[in-house]
Design a protein around this motif. Structure first.
Motif, PDB file in Angstrom:
ATOM      1  N   GLU A  12       0.835  -1.208   0.000  1.00 16.58           N
ATOM      2  CA  GLU A  12       0.000   0.000   0.000  1.00 16.58           C
ATOM      3  C   GLU A  12       0.868   1.256   0.000  1.00 16.58           C
ATOM      4  O   GLU A  12       0.488   2.288   0.565  1.00 16.58           O
ATOM      5  N   LYS A  72      -3.936 -10.756   7.003  1.00 14.06           N
ATOM      6  CA  LYS A  72      -4.365  -9.621   7.814  1.00 14.06           C
ATOM      7  C   LYS A  72      -4.486  -9.979   9.299  1.00 14.06           C
ATOM      8  O   LYS A  72      -4.172  -9.157  10.158  1.00 14.06           O
ATOM      9  N   ASP A  92      -7.800   0.051   7.865  1.00 15.09           N
ATOM     10  CA  ASP A  92      -7.095  -0.423   6.686  1.00 15.09           C
ATOM     11  C   ASP A  92      -6.168   0.678   6.185  1.00 15.09           C
ATOM     12  O   ASP A  92      -6.385   1.853   6.440  1.00 15.09           O
ATOM     13  N   ASP A  94      -5.666   1.430   3.035  1.00 17.57           N
ATOM     14  CA  ASP A  94      -5.960   1.842   1.658  1.00 17.57           C
ATOM     15  C   ASP A  94      -6.778   3.118   1.555  1.00 17.57           C
ATOM     16  O   ASP A  94      -7.312   3.429   0.492  1.00 17.57           O
ATOM     17  N   GLN A  96      -9.645   3.671   2.613  1.00 22.35           N
ATOM     18  CA  GLN A  96     -11.097   3.468   2.499  1.00 22.35           C
ATOM     19  C   GLN A  96     -11.780   3.884   3.796  1.00 22.35           C
ATOM     20  O   GLN A  96     -12.945   4.238   3.807  1.00 22.35           O
ATOM     21  N   ASP A 126     -18.045  -0.149  -2.989  1.00 18.17           N
ATOM     22  CA  ASP A 126     -17.410  -1.363  -3.472  1.00 18.17           C
ATOM     23  C   ASP A 126     -18.265  -1.921  -4.596  1.00 18.17           C
ATOM     24  O   ASP A 126     -19.440  -1.592  -4.706  1.00 18.17           O
ATOM     25  N   LYS A 130     -19.338  -7.630  -4.437  1.00 14.72           N
ATOM     26  CA  LYS A 130     -18.849  -7.733  -3.071  1.00 14.72           C
ATOM     27  C   LYS A 130     -19.932  -7.373  -2.068  1.00 14.72           C
ATOM     28  O   LYS A 130     -20.060  -8.009  -1.018  1.00 14.72           O
ATOM     29  N   ARG A 200     -11.517   2.659  -3.115  1.00 16.28           N
ATOM     30  CA  ARG A 200     -10.070   2.522  -3.028  1.00 16.28           C
ATOM     31  C   ARG A 200      -9.403   3.527  -3.958  1.00 16.28           C
ATOM     32  O   ARG A 200      -9.743   3.622  -5.130  1.00 16.28           O
ATOM     33  N   LYS A 204      -5.143  -2.291  -5.460  1.00 17.48           N
ATOM     34  CA  LYS A 204      -6.398  -3.020  -5.576  1.00 17.48           C
ATOM     35  C   LYS A 204      -6.612  -3.951  -4.387  1.00 17.48           C
ATOM     36  O   LYS A 204      -5.697  -4.181  -3.598  1.00 17.48           O
ATOM     37  N   THR A 205      -7.839  -4.473  -4.290  1.00 10.28           N
ATOM     38  CA  THR A 205      -8.182  -5.288  -3.117  1.00 10.28           C
ATOM     39  C   THR A 205      -7.313  -6.532  -3.032  1.00 10.28           C
ATOM     40  O   THR A 205      -6.898  -7.089  -4.051  1.00 10.28           O
ATOM     41  N   LYS A 206      -7.038  -6.968  -1.808  1.00 10.57           N
ATOM     42  CA  LYS A 206      -6.156  -8.107  -1.585  1.00 10.57           C
ATOM     43  C   LYS A 206      -6.928  -9.400  -1.374  1.00 10.57           C
ATOM     44  O   LYS A 206      -6.350 -10.458  -1.186  1.00 10.57           O
ATOM     45  N   ARG A 211     -13.032 -15.303  -0.279  1.00 10.75           N
ATOM     46  CA  ARG A 211     -13.203 -14.841   1.090  1.00 10.75           C
ATOM     47  C   ARG A 211     -14.518 -15.323   1.680  1.00 10.75           C
ATOM     48  O   ARG A 211     -14.635 -15.536   2.872  1.00 10.75           O
TER      49      ARG A 211
END
Ligand code: UDP
Ligand code: MG
Length: 316
Positions: A12, A72, A92, A94, A96, A126, A130, A200, A204-206, A211
């Motif tokens: 990041e 995480k 986080d 990022d 967000q 998002d 998601k 974001r 990009k999302t991890k 998930r």
């Protein structure tokens, strides 16, 4: 120290300077004493260098650097171990989550008596792929955990009383269920605050769609552990005994009815020709397996380091 901000991050680098400056600004405006703990979870970009530069400018910045990417949850766990503030805030990296929420979160913990306050991204930025599964995920988590007032279990922005983070262990991918972990550790006053959420900005999302599968399995494990983790015999022993008994009685009925028929000169056949014989056999086998699983579970629970772990509120 008033506040520890714990920030797990994986690649990041672009976001970090903005995030640090923003947090520092909010802290200064509110006269908080604070630390920011960045946990570099094996980033392959320049994140660690950026953290070093930030540290040189601001002594409140601290950093932990993993040798590789662990996830995480382990990152949060290290942050929790290091944290010294009365209130611990996770967010986080990022951008967000907004640092502007910190003062109110702090107030809710220190004045309103909450053990844990979770952010609620009521309006999310998002993709739909998601947000929709997330709704389902949260509904399931609410049901299973019994924490009925939370809309957003996995929000990265959360605030904790220091006691909470020192009494829970976040491992695997359990960061999704920290409120549940806290509840199981006896911290019952769990609240929620609507927070601003942004799309974001960099990177990009991890986490991918897996998930939701993993999250669901983790929830099952947590539920099971919290119900039977310290007393596995209570479930397996019960099921095992019940099944074995049913099978055993069925076997006797099968055998006895054959003897009865033989004795009275009625037509009879081999017990192995009767379907009930196989049902009885299976039940007895499964029953003993369950029972054994319970017994082995008990042996493991006996030696588990957590067999006698309790968190004590106060002592006089
Ligand atoms: N993160 C981490 N280790 C990982 C994956 C993610 O420390 O293995 C961090 C990531 O850098 C970010 C936070 O966890 O600060 C949340 O990740 P992300 O924003 O990708 O998740 P999303 O917002 O999509 O749920
Ligand atoms: Mg994010």
């Amino acid at each position: 120290m008033d506040i520890s901000v714990v920030v797990p991050l994986f690649n990041e680098a672009e976001s970090l300077p903005e995030l640090e400056a923003w947090i520092a600004r909010v802290m200064k405006a509110n006269n908080f004493t604070y630390e920011i703990i960045f946990i570099n979870d094996g980033s392959t970009d320049t994140s660690w260098k950026v953290i070093n530069d930030l540290k040189a400018k601001n002594p409140c910045v601290k950093g932990v650097c993993f040798r590789r990417n662990y996830g995480k949850s382990p990152a949060l766990n290290v942050g929790f171990e290091r944290a010294q503030g009365d209130v611990v805030i996770t967010m986080d990296a990022d951008l967000q989550d907004s640092p502007d929420e910190i003062p109110e979160l702090y107030r809710m913990i220190t004045s309103d008596g909450y053990d844990l306050v979770s952010g609620w991204k009521q309006k999310r930025y998002d993709p739909l792929s998601k947000t929709i599964p997330t709704k389902l995920f949260n509904a399931t988590a609410r049901k299973v955990s019994g924490i009925k007032n939370l809309h957003d279990f996995n929000c990265g922005l959360k605030a904790y009383r220091k006691d909470v983070v020192k009494n829970i262990e976040v491992y695997g991918e359990m960061h999704r269920y920290i409120p549940y972990l806290a509840k199981n550790a006896g911290f019952a006053v769990i609240g929620e605050k609507v927070v601003h959420h942004q799309a974001r900005k960099y990177g990009k999302t991890k986490f991918g769609l897996n998930r939701f599968v993993n999250g669901y399995l983790d929830l099952l494990s947590l539920w099971f552990i919290s119900r039977f983790g310290s007393k596995p015999m209570h479930i397996f022993g019960f099921l095992g005994t019940l099944m074995f008994l049913v099978g055993f009685i069925a076997a006797i009925v099968v055998g006895a009815s054959k003897l009865y028929a033989m004795y009275h000169g009625e037509p009879y056949r081999l017990v192995t020709d009767s379907p009930y014989f196989y049902i009885a056999l299976t039940m007895m086998l499964l029953g003993s397996q369950f029972f054994l699983a319970g017994f082995i579970g008990e042996l493991i629970a006996r030696t588990a380091s957590e067999r006698n772990k309790y968190s004590i509120r106060e002592e006089i």
